[in-house]
Design a protein around this motif. Structure first.
Motif: not given
Length: 218
Positions: A165-183
């Motif tokens: 799940a996206l919530a389980d991924i530890a992204v670097p500090a100060g970073t956010v996921v803006a979009a997931v592009i699927r298909d």
């Protein structure tokens, strides 16, 4: 930066997503009412319904005060007309146009108001780099005017993030996921979405490097 994107196809939508995530003021012009209705609330952009080949529609979109016009329709003739109008009639500072048919490449130059032409098979990153060259693009996509990096990473079958799940991924500090592009379709980055091979992620960061972002997912 104020941006007008003509055409809400896949390339137009993805370009809008990236530029809006980097805190640019983006307007999409699309003549298909159903497409516009489907995009309402799905992208953080202003939507204008109409044919961008018509001067009045470009004026409604704000071409008189825009910094950049990107013509991404699937019709080369339309992209050329839009480019010519934007540059010659409205004096848009920068015009970028998509080339759908390689045989038409020779037309896409300053005579038609095109500052930069991008082949249809070019990557999203290539188009954004062409579009934002006047704002000092550095590294992958450093939009210095916005003070952020927009970084793209693709999930493969070998990626450590597959199935998580996206919530389980530890992204670097100060970073956010803006979009997931699927298909080919951008989706809101819901924390519960589980990543699959082929997913493209667009991330916005004030400090992380491309290498650090890739390490989190790959």
């Amino acid at each position: 930066m104020k941006v007008i994107i003509t055409g809400a196809g896949r390339l137009g939508r993805h370009t809008a997503q990236v530029l809006a995530a980097a805190r640019n003021e983006v307007t999409i012009v699309e003549e298909d009412d159903d497409v516009v209705a489907a995009l309402e609330g799905a992208l953080p952009v202003r939507l204008v319904t109409g044919d961008a080949c018509e001067p009045a529609v470009l004026e409604e979109a704000g071409v008189l005060t825009t910094d950049l016009v990107i013509a991404t329709t699937g019709d080369d003739e339309d992209n050329l007309v839009i480019s010519l109008l934007a540059k010659r009639q409205f004096a848009a500072p920068r015009v970028v146009a998509r080339i759908n048919d390689p045989d038409n490449t020779w037309l896409f130059d300053e005579r038609w108001g095109v500052d930069a032409a991008v082949p249809a098979d070019a990557s999203l990153i290539s188009l954004i780099e062409e579009a934002t060259s006047s704002t000092d693009t550095v590294a992958l996509l450093r939009l210095s005017k916005a003070g952020v990096n927009v970084i793209e990473t693709t999930i493969t079958s070998q990626s450590r993030a597959v199935g998580h799940a996206l919530a389980d991924i530890a992204v670097p500090a100060g970073t956010v996921v803006a979009a997931v592009i699927r298909d080919g379709e951008p989706a809101a980055p819901d924390a519960g979405i589980r990543l699959r091979p082929g997913d493209e992620l667009l991330l916005v960061s004030h400090s992380a490097t491309e290498k650090e972002v890739h390490a989190a997912f790959q």
